[in-house]
Write a protein that holds these residues in place. Sequence first.
Motif, PDB file in Angstrom:
ATOM      1  N   TRP A 101     -63.635  22.822  39.553  1.00  0.00           N
ATOM      2  CA  TRP A 101     -63.382  21.719  38.622  1.00  0.00           C
ATOM      3  C   TRP A 101     -62.768  20.521  39.346  1.00  0.00           C
ATOM      4  O   TRP A 101     -63.203  19.385  39.170  1.00  0.00           O
ATOM      5  CB  TRP A 101     -62.468  22.196  37.494  1.00  0.00           C
ATOM      6  CG  TRP A 101     -61.906  21.081  36.652  1.00  0.00           C
ATOM      7  CD1 TRP A 101     -60.663  20.549  36.708  1.00  0.00           C
ATOM      8  CD2 TRP A 101     -62.611  20.353  35.644  1.00  0.00           C
ATOM      9  NE1 TRP A 101     -60.528  19.534  35.798  1.00  0.00           N
ATOM     10  CE2 TRP A 101     -61.704  19.380  35.130  1.00  0.00           C
ATOM     11  CE3 TRP A 101     -63.904  20.407  35.129  1.00  0.00           C
ATOM     12  CZ2 TRP A 101     -62.065  18.488  34.127  1.00  0.00           C
ATOM     13  CZ3 TRP A 101     -64.264  19.509  34.123  1.00  0.00           C
ATOM     14  CH2 TRP A 101     -63.347  18.570  33.641  1.00  0.00           C
ATOM     15  N   LEU A 102     -61.772  20.798  40.171  1.00  0.00           N
ATOM     16  CA  LEU A 102     -61.108  19.717  40.893  1.00  0.00           C
ATOM     17  C   LEU A 102     -62.068  19.031  41.863  1.00  0.00           C
ATOM     18  O   LEU A 102     -62.066  17.799  41.992  1.00  0.00           O
ATOM     19  CB  LEU A 102     -59.898  20.276  41.635  1.00  0.00           C
ATOM     20  CG  LEU A 102     -58.890  19.246  42.173  1.00  0.00           C
ATOM     21  CD1 LEU A 102     -58.324  18.431  41.035  1.00  0.00           C
ATOM     22  CD2 LEU A 102     -57.768  19.960  42.927  1.00  0.00           C
ATOM     23  N   ALA A 103     -62.907  19.829  42.551  1.00  0.00           N
ATOM     24  CA  ALA A 103     -63.879  19.244  43.475  1.00  0.00           C
ATOM     25  C   ALA A 103     -64.863  18.339  42.742  1.00  0.00           C
ATOM     26  O   ALA A 103     -65.208  17.250  43.221  1.00  0.00           O
ATOM     27  CB  ALA A 103     -64.623  20.352  44.224  1.00  0.00           C
ATOM     28  N   ALA A 104     -65.316  18.777  41.566  1.00  0.00           N
ATOM     29  CA  ALA A 104     -66.265  17.972  40.791  1.00  0.00           C
ATOM     30  C   ALA A 104     -65.625  16.662  40.333  1.00  0.00           C
ATOM     31  O   ALA A 104     -66.239  15.598  40.396  1.00  0.00           O
ATOM     32  CB  ALA A 104     -66.774  18.768  39.590  1.00  0.00           C
TER      33      ALA A 104
ATOM     34  N   VAL B 102     -57.192  15.437  47.854  1.00  0.00           N
ATOM     35  CA  VAL B 102     -57.730  16.747  48.264  1.00  0.00           C
ATOM     36  C   VAL B 102     -56.618  17.629  48.832  1.00  0.00           C
ATOM     37  O   VAL B 102     -56.520  18.818  48.506  1.00  0.00           O
ATOM     38  CB  VAL B 102     -58.857  16.549  49.296  1.00  0.00           C
ATOM     39  CG1 VAL B 102     -59.275  17.893  49.892  1.00  0.00           C
ATOM     40  CG2 VAL B 102     -60.052  15.858  48.650  1.00  0.00           C
ATOM     41  N   VAL B 103     -55.767  17.052  49.685  1.00  0.00           N
ATOM     42  CA  VAL B 103     -54.671  17.823  50.268  1.00  0.00           C
ATOM     43  C   VAL B 103     -53.718  18.301  49.178  1.00  0.00           C
ATOM     44  O   VAL B 103     -53.285  19.479  49.169  1.00  0.00           O
ATOM     45  CB  VAL B 103     -53.918  16.976  51.321  1.00  0.00           C
ATOM     46  CG1 VAL B 103     -52.654  17.693  51.783  1.00  0.00           C
ATOM     47  CG2 VAL B 103     -54.825  16.688  52.510  1.00  0.00           C
ATOM     48  N   ALA B 104     -53.383  17.412  48.237  1.00  0.00           N
ATOM     49  CA  ALA B 104     -52.479  17.795  47.148  1.00  0.00           C
ATOM     50  C   ALA B 104     -53.089  18.908  46.309  1.00  0.00           C
ATOM     51  O   ALA B 104     -52.393  19.872  45.916  1.00  0.00           O
ATOM     52  CB  ALA B 104     -52.160  16.580  46.278  1.00  0.00           C
ATOM     53  N   GLY B 105     -54.378  18.806  46.032  1.00  0.00           N
ATOM     54  CA  GLY B 105     -55.030  19.851  45.264  1.00  0.00           C
ATOM     55  C   GLY B 105     -55.062  21.180  46.003  1.00  0.00           C
ATOM     56  O   GLY B 105     -54.830  22.242  45.406  1.00  0.00           O
ATOM     57  N   ALA B 106     -55.330  21.151  47.310  1.00  0.00           N
ATOM     58  CA  ALA B 106     -55.368  22.387  48.100  1.00  0.00           C
ATOM     59  C   ALA B 106     -53.990  23.053  48.143  1.00  0.00           C
ATOM     60  O   ALA B 106     -53.875  24.285  47.991  1.00  0.00           O
ATOM     61  CB  ALA B 106     -55.861  22.072  49.504  1.00  0.00           C
TER      62      ALA B 106
ATOM     63  N   LEU C  48     -49.081  11.546  40.568  1.00  0.00           N
ATOM     64  CA  LEU C  48     -49.707  12.829  40.901  1.00  0.00           C
ATOM     65  C   LEU C  48     -48.653  13.859  41.299  1.00  0.00           C
ATOM     66  O   LEU C  48     -48.699  15.017  40.840  1.00  0.00           O
ATOM     67  CB  LEU C  48     -50.710  12.634  42.036  1.00  0.00           C
ATOM     68  CG  LEU C  48     -51.366  13.929  42.541  1.00  0.00           C
ATOM     69  CD1 LEU C  48     -52.152  14.605  41.441  1.00  0.00           C
ATOM     70  CD2 LEU C  48     -52.257  13.645  43.751  1.00  0.00           C
ATOM     71  N   ILE C  49     -47.698  13.475  42.137  1.00  0.00           N
ATOM     72  CA  ILE C  49     -46.670  14.426  42.582  1.00  0.00           C
ATOM     73  C   ILE C  49     -45.858  14.924  41.398  1.00  0.00           C
ATOM     74  O   ILE C  49     -45.638  16.138  41.242  1.00  0.00           O
ATOM     75  CB  ILE C  49     -45.757  13.762  43.633  1.00  0.00           C
ATOM     76  CG1 ILE C  49     -46.541  13.476  44.911  1.00  0.00           C
ATOM     77  CG2 ILE C  49     -44.550  14.644  43.936  1.00  0.00           C
ATOM     78  CD1 ILE C  49     -45.775  12.676  45.944  1.00  0.00           C
TER      79      ILE C  49
END
Length: 372
Positions: free
Chosen positions: A133-136, A98-102, A57-58
């Motif tokens: 989109w990311l939340a879904a 979630v933190v990475a996306g935020a 992910l990173i």
Amino acid sequence: MTMPRSLPWVAAALTLVGVPAGLAVTGGNLQDVMTATIGVWLAMLMLVVRRWPLTVLIVSVLTVVAWRSSDLIGSGWAWPATAAFAALALAGRLRTAVVAGALTLWYGLAWDAFVEQYDSDRVLGQLGGEALWLAAVLAAASAYRSTRRWQDAVAARLEQSLHEQELQALRRRAEERVGIARDLHDVVSHTLAVVGVHLNVALDAFDEEPEEARDALRLAQDVRGRAMSDLKSLVDVLREGNRIETPAAGLEGLAGLTDQVRAAGIEVTVTELGERAEVPAPVATAVYRVVQEALTNTVRHARATRVTVTLDYTPASVTVEVTDDGAGEATGTQGHGIMGMRERVAALGGALTAGPGPAGGFTVRAMLPVAA
């Protein structure tokens, strides 16, 4: 719960197709070569996501940020790494995802607003869409993981129940053997002793007191008759009692099994044809165990949403078939579960087959003759 083994390949294929397609749809395809390069690179990263989900992910997010900041692509801050975010959530690290996306979207907001100086409607529209989109995606991944964990727990309970029932049956058989041995000792020893005494009396009195000899022989015959009745009862126990199971291990226990599987989120349909009451206890027990093991394998291995149990009772045999709509994996056939089912069915003169069905999924089918 561990991630499915097929996940890296599926995620890589979706990323390889989805990233170029998404950039084309959103107007972010500035250079075909760069678009293809980032798609291939992100897809290659997904091949090792089962082992290093956070690292993937990173690296994926940094790659997207670098490409976007260098104007090699014209849209997307987080969504090109959708597969990496989903994989991390499936690995049980939803909060980290979630933190990475935020953080990624926050960086994108700062870049678009202060570096590129886009108008606020464009910035909020694009980043708001990415956030939704990311939340879904994260919600779907989290829901899937929760469902699989619940199904694994149900499968574990089914296996534990099967193990406990087997242990209880073994204990009961051991107790029966001790009781039978004691009864045999009492019947045989007592009978032989009494008959021997009367035969000795008859032998001693045979010449001088024939009437007494007749009485002794008559008593010996009576004792022998009672002993034969007792031995017949013990033989009946040996023939029928060696298959005594716990009360739940019969056709009446199928409803409880299917209820547990339904609680795991799998739709279960049970169809019965014929007259259940005519099935003897040993065959009913074997049918129960076949259905139990097949449902356990479905919950644990098949990734199925629906399973059908069909029971066909005829005067000559009982046929049970359990079919799911899962991936058709034969994981269960390599362990002791299906081997045990096959041995149990064979002991009653029947036959069992297990494998991928012709229309997909996995099918376990057993035929048990009632006469056996």
